[in-house]
Scaffold this motif. Structure first.
Motif, PDB file in Angstrom:
ATOM      1  N   PRO A  99      16.709  40.798 -13.126  1.00  0.00           N
ATOM      2  CA  PRO A  99      16.213  40.786 -11.741  1.00  0.00           C
ATOM      3  C   PRO A  99      16.288  39.410 -11.075  1.00  0.00           C
ATOM      4  O   PRO A  99      16.663  39.316  -9.900  1.00  0.00           O
ATOM      5  CB  PRO A  99      14.751  41.234 -11.882  1.00  0.00           C
ATOM      6  CG  PRO A  99      14.689  41.967 -13.176  1.00  0.00           C
ATOM      7  CD  PRO A  99      15.737  41.359 -14.066  1.00  0.00           C
ATOM      8  N   PRO A 157       4.119  41.037  -7.317  1.00  0.00           N
ATOM      9  CA  PRO A 157       5.454  40.477  -7.053  1.00  0.00           C
ATOM     10  C   PRO A 157       5.495  39.634  -5.773  1.00  0.00           C
ATOM     11  O   PRO A 157       4.620  39.755  -4.907  1.00  0.00           O
ATOM     12  CB  PRO A 157       6.331  41.719  -6.917  1.00  0.00           C
ATOM     13  CG  PRO A 157       5.419  42.796  -6.504  1.00  0.00           C
ATOM     14  CD  PRO A 157       4.067  42.483  -7.057  1.00  0.00           C
ATOM     15  N   LYS A 191      15.567  46.334  -2.430  1.00  0.00           N
ATOM     16  CA  LYS A 191      14.411  46.425  -3.342  1.00  0.00           C
ATOM     17  C   LYS A 191      14.318  45.227  -4.279  1.00  0.00           C
ATOM     18  O   LYS A 191      14.103  45.378  -5.487  1.00  0.00           O
ATOM     19  CB  LYS A 191      14.492  47.719  -4.151  1.00  0.00           C
ATOM     20  CG  LYS A 191      14.446  48.947  -3.294  1.00  0.00           C
ATOM     21  CD  LYS A 191      14.420  50.179  -4.166  1.00  0.00           C
ATOM     22  CE  LYS A 191      14.524  51.415  -3.290  1.00  0.00           C
ATOM     23  NZ  LYS A 191      15.323  52.456  -3.834  1.00  0.00           N
ATOM     24  N   ASN A 197      10.608  42.399  -6.262  1.00  0.00           N
ATOM     25  CA  ASN A 197       9.638  43.458  -6.519  1.00  0.00           C
ATOM     26  C   ASN A 197       9.094  43.458  -7.932  1.00  0.00           C
ATOM     27  O   ASN A 197       8.478  44.427  -8.340  1.00  0.00           O
ATOM     28  CB  ASN A 197      10.334  44.815  -6.292  1.00  0.00           C
ATOM     29  CG  ASN A 197       9.820  45.451  -5.040  1.00  0.00           C
ATOM     30  OD1 ASN A 197       8.627  45.343  -4.758  1.00  0.00           O
ATOM     31  ND2 ASN A 197      10.678  46.107  -4.299  1.00  0.00           N
ATOM     32  N   HIS A 198       9.393  42.423  -8.701  1.00  0.00           N
ATOM     33  CA  HIS A 198       8.949  42.404 -10.097  1.00  0.00           C
ATOM     34  C   HIS A 198       7.939  41.270 -10.280  1.00  0.00           C
ATOM     35  O   HIS A 198       8.060  40.212  -9.684  1.00  0.00           O
ATOM     36  CB  HIS A 198      10.135  42.186 -11.027  1.00  0.00           C
ATOM     37  CG  HIS A 198      10.921  40.945 -10.679  1.00  0.00           C
ATOM     38  ND1 HIS A 198      10.722  39.748 -11.302  1.00  0.00           N
ATOM     39  CD2 HIS A 198      11.852  40.729  -9.731  1.00  0.00           C
ATOM     40  CE1 HIS A 198      11.516  38.847 -10.764  1.00  0.00           C
ATOM     41  NE2 HIS A 198      12.219  39.416  -9.802  1.00  0.00           N
TER      42      HIS A 198
END
Ligand code: SF4
Length: 316
Positions: free
Chosen positions: A154, A277, A311, A314-315
């Motif tokens: 990511p 996040p 997206k 988002n972590h």
């Protein structure tokens, strides 16, 4: 942005059946998600340099810094054929004005890192670079590049996508006109984004933009691009983002009630501790920037680095 991002890509990642065994390596994220914002220029070095489909698999052998490209079983050497073709293809790609390249990992032609290289003894190390990928990176040292394997991480994915969006905006600026004023505006609107990677680089770029009277405009743009793309390659960290977000918060903290301030500080702390996040504090800051009509902040690409549909961020 006025137009789409333009990326070179290893052809098999688009689902084209060009691999040695007649297969492909279709990557649905690259095609279905990122593909909405990107025009791809497919390149298959092995087929374009004259090899058939299907064909005997190739491998790198010899010195990892300057390996030969040979067939795995019969040992036929395609090094010069590949290098000659690559020199011509790179001249064509220079005209395409790419914003980056996505390579197929592990390929002896297209892999950008950790490709197997076999020694005379048959032992292999992972220190090779595919012949075409090496030539591409030498020809375009500042262009963002990644491979399909690394893009599953990511953080690496976000970094690459951020860099190609910045590169596209940079290309549009250059295409409009190379003006010192335009460069100042570009630098200003990317301030927080660059700071989230490296503060020292941001300061050096600021000095360049402010005091470059002795450079021609071409020299100035060339040096700035080099610094920009080098800075963005450096890893953002939670600490760096927290510093930038705290700086943003300073712009409107006096507009907030004590309770609201406490709420924002809690959110920043939760992000700092890895509980939520980055997209959460970023969205909040974006809202405040608009709500309190902070035009300087509202124009910062840091608060809106790429479309939500991707997206990213988002972590936790
Ligand atoms: S990895 Fe590169 S050379 Fe191999 S099939 Fe894909 S595009 Fe062609």
């Amino acid at each position: 942005m006025e137009g789409k991002i333009k990326l070179g890509i290893s052809s098999c990642l688009l689902g084209n059946r060009v691999r040695y065994d007649g297969g492909h390596q279709r990557d649905s994220f690259l095609i279905d998600t990122l593909g909405q914002y990107v025009d791809y220029i497919p390149v298959c070095p092995e087929v374009e340099c004259g090899l058939a489909i299907p064909r005997e698999a190739l491998r790198l052998v010899g010195d990892p810094a300057d390996p030969r490209l040979v067939t795995a079983r019969s040992g036929k050497d395609y090094t010069e054929q590949m290098k000659d073709w690559a020199a011509t293809r790179l001249r064509e790609l220079a005209k395409e004005e790419l914003d980056g390249f996505v390579f197929k990992r592990k390929s002896p032609s297209s892999g950008m890192a950790r490709v197997k290289v076999y020694a005379e003894t048959g032992m292999a190390s992972n220190r090779g670079i595919g012949l075409f990928a090496r030539a591409f990176m030498e020809q375009f040292p500042h262009l963002p590049v990644e491979d399909d394997g690394r893009l599953h991480d990511p953080a690496l994915r976000e970094n690459f996508i951020q860099r190609i969006f910045v590169h596209r905006r940079w290309r549009e600026l250059v295409a409009r006109a190379k003006r010192r004023g335009g460069l100042v505006d570009f630098h200003t609107s990317h301030k927080l984004l660059i700071l989230s990677h490296n503060e020292r680089d941001y300061r050096e770029m600021g000095r360049l933009v402010a005091g470059a009277k002795d450079l021609t405009v071409d020299e100035l743009f060339c040096r700035y691009e080099e610094l920009l793309m080098t800075a963005l390659k450096k890893k953002s960290t939670v600490k760096k983002h927290t510093n930038v977000l705290s700086h943003v918060f300073g712009y409107f903290k006096n507009n907030l009630s004590a309770l609201e301030k406490q709420e924002v500080l809690e959110i920043l702390d939760q992000y700092h501790q890895g509980m939520i996040p980055l997209i959460v504090p970023l969205t909040l800051m974006k809202f405040f920037a608009k709500n309190f009509k902070q035009d300087y902040l509202a124009n910062q690409h840091y608060l809106d680095p790429h479309p939500l549909q991707l997206k990213l961020l988002n972590h936790a």
